[in-house]
Design an enzyme around this catalytic site. Structure first.
Site, PDB file in Angstrom:
ATOM      1  N   ASP A  12     -73.538  -5.549  34.536  1.00  0.00           N
ATOM      2  CA  ASP A  12     -72.998  -5.859  35.848  1.00  0.00           C
ATOM      3  C   ASP A  12     -71.851  -6.868  35.610  1.00  0.00           C
ATOM      4  O   ASP A  12     -71.764  -7.462  34.534  1.00  0.00           O
ATOM      5  CB  ASP A  12     -74.124  -6.490  36.683  1.00  0.00           C
ATOM      6  CG  ASP A  12     -73.629  -7.067  37.984  1.00  0.00           C
ATOM      7  OD1 ASP A  12     -72.930  -6.361  38.710  1.00  0.00           O
ATOM      8  OD2 ASP A  12     -73.938  -8.255  38.271  1.00  0.00           O
ATOM      9  N   ASP A  14     -70.109  -9.299  38.402  1.00  0.00           N
ATOM     10  CA  ASP A  14     -70.217 -10.549  39.160  1.00  0.00           C
ATOM     11  C   ASP A  14     -71.556 -11.229  38.887  1.00  0.00           C
ATOM     12  O   ASP A  14     -72.601 -10.675  39.203  1.00  0.00           O
ATOM     13  CB  ASP A  14     -70.101 -10.272  40.664  1.00  0.00           C
ATOM     14  CG  ASP A  14     -68.729  -9.753  41.053  1.00  0.00           C
ATOM     15  OD1 ASP A  14     -67.744 -10.238  40.484  1.00  0.00           O
ATOM     16  OD2 ASP A  14     -68.646  -8.868  41.914  1.00  0.00           O
TER      17      ASP A  14
HETATM   18  P1  B16 Z   1     -65.813  -6.204  46.514  1.00  0.00           P
HETATM   19  P2  B16 Z   1     -71.329  -6.559  41.171  1.00  0.00           P
HETATM   20  C1  B16 Z   1     -70.690  -6.906  43.735  1.00  0.00           C
HETATM   21  O1  B16 Z   1     -70.336  -6.876  42.388  1.00  0.00           O
HETATM   22  C2  B16 Z   1     -70.976  -8.320  44.187  1.00  0.00           C
HETATM   23  O2  B16 Z   1     -72.178  -8.786  43.597  1.00  0.00           O
HETATM   24  C3  B16 Z   1     -71.125  -8.367  45.683  1.00  0.00           C
HETATM   25  O3  B16 Z   1     -71.315  -9.695  46.100  1.00  0.00           O
HETATM   26  C4  B16 Z   1     -69.876  -7.785  46.344  1.00  0.00           C
HETATM   27  O4  B16 Z   1     -70.015  -7.735  47.754  1.00  0.00           O
HETATM   28  C5  B16 Z   1     -69.652  -6.370  45.809  1.00  0.00           C
HETATM   29  O5  B16 Z   1     -69.530  -6.418  44.403  1.00  0.00           O
HETATM   30  C6  B16 Z   1     -68.403  -5.736  46.396  1.00  0.00           C
HETATM   31  O6  B16 Z   1     -67.293  -6.435  45.930  1.00  0.00           O
HETATM   32  O7  B16 Z   1     -65.785  -6.771  47.881  1.00  0.00           O
HETATM   33  O8  B16 Z   1     -64.951  -6.966  45.515  1.00  0.00           O
HETATM   34  O9  B16 Z   1     -65.550  -4.715  46.471  1.00  0.00           O
HETATM   35  O10 B16 Z   1     -72.370  -7.632  41.213  1.00  0.00           O
HETATM   36  O11 B16 Z   1     -71.840  -5.159  41.376  1.00  0.00           O
HETATM   37  O12 B16 Z   1     -70.412  -6.687  39.957  1.00  0.00           O
HETATM   38 MG    MG Z   2     -73.850  -9.154  40.098  1.00  0.00          MG
END
Ligand code: B16
Ligand code: MG
Length: 222
Positions: A12, A14
Site C-alpha cells: 500500500d 499512504d
Molecule cells: P485520493 P492508499 C488511499 O490510499 C488513502 O489511504 C485514503 O485516505 C484516500 O482517501 C484514498 O487513497 C484516495 O486518495 O483522494 O488521492 O485519490 O492507502 O490506498 O494508498
Molecule cells: Mg494506506
C-alpha cells in the site's frame, strides 16, 4: 508449515511507504471544519484506504449531513479536498519515505521477487515521483480503473495478476483495517503496519520494525 516460495510482495502507499495518511487527514480536516463537521484523528482511522468520494460520504454521515448535498456538490467538495491535499504533497521529497521501506523493497527485489503498489489514491503516481522510487515497482495499479474499493480484494488481485503471481503465494503490506481485509480476501498473507490491525497475519508497530527476514519467517510458518 508452508514451504511455498514467495511470488510477489504488494505494498500500500499512504501510511506504508510515506506518511501521506497524515496529509489526507489534514486536507479532510480543513474541509470538515468548513462544513462544520467535527473531525479528529480517531474518526480519520475510518477513512484510511477508503476512496475519496466514499471518505467524504462517511464524513457527511458523521456530521448528519448525508442528505445535504447533491451528487454534483459532493463531487465539488471531494475536488476541494483534493486541491488541499495536492498543495500538501507538493512538499514531498525522498526524505519522506518512511524509515526502512526503501531498503526493504530493495532487499525483496534483490531476490528477484516482483514488487507491486496497491494504492486506491489517484495521486499515487505523483507521490511516487516526488519520492523518486517509481523504478522500484514492477506494477502500480491504476486507481481510476479499480471499481471496488478496499476491503474488496479487486486491487490486490489485479496486482497479483499483473505480476504473474498466485495470491496464495504472495504478501500484502497495509496500514488500514480495510486494506488488511482486502489482502486477506485475496488469499494473500497480510502484514499490518500500525495500530488497530490485530487481524493481520503479522503485525508491526511501524516501518522500522519491518524486516524481510521476519516477514519470510512468519509467512513460512503461517
Ligand atoms: P485520493 P492508499 C488511499 O490510499 C488513502 O489511504 C485514503 O485516505 C484516500 O482517501 C484514498 O487513497 C484516495 O486518495 O483522494 O488521492 O485519490 O492507502 O490506498 O494508498
Ligand atoms: Mg494506506
Amino acid at each position: 508449515m508452508n514451504s511455498q516460495h514467495i511470488e510477489a510482495v504488494v505494498f500500500d502507499l499512504d501510511g506504508v511507504i510515506t506518511d501521506t495518511a497524515h496529509y489526507h487527514y489534514l486536507a479532510w480536516k480543513q474541509l470538515a471544519d468548513e462544513l462544520g463537521i467535527p473531525f479528529d484523528e480517531s474518526f480519520n482511522e475510518n477513512l484510511k484506504g477508503v476512496s475519496r468520494v466514499d471518505s467524504l460520504k462517511l464524513i457527511l454521515a458523521h456530521g448528519n449531513q448525508s442528505d445535504a448535498y447533491t451528487d454534483s456538490e459532493i463531487e465539488d467538495l471531494a475536488s476541494q479536498k483534493n486541491e488541499f491535499y495536492k498543495q500538501l504533497i507538493q512538499q514531498l521529497t525522498p526524505e519522506d519515505i518512511l524509515p526502512g521501506i526503501k531498503e526493504l523493497i530493495e532487499e525483496i527485489r534483490s531476490e528477484s521477487i516482483p514488487v507491486g503498489l496497491a494504492s486506491v489514491s489517484k495521486n499515487a503516481k505523483t507521490v511516487l515521483h516526488a519520492l523518486e522510487i517509481e523504478h522500484l515497482f514492477d506494477y502500480c495499479a491504476d486507481a481510476a480503473k479499480i471499481k471496488q474499493s478496499k476491503p474488496d480484494p479487486e486491487i490486490f488481485l489485479t496486482e497479483c495478476e499483473a505480476l504473474g503471481a498466485d495470491p496464495k503465494h504472495s504478501i500484502g503490506v497495509e496500514d488500514a483495517k480495510v486494506g488488511v481485509q482486502s489482502i486477506q480476501a485475496s488469499s494473500m498473507f497480510a502484514v499490518g503496519v500500525g495500530s488497530y490491525l490485530d487481524q493481520a497475519d503479522l503485525m508491526v508497530n511501524d516501518t522500522t520494525e519491518l524486516s524481510w527476514k521476519q516477514i519470510k519467517r512468519a509467512y513460512l510458518h503461517q
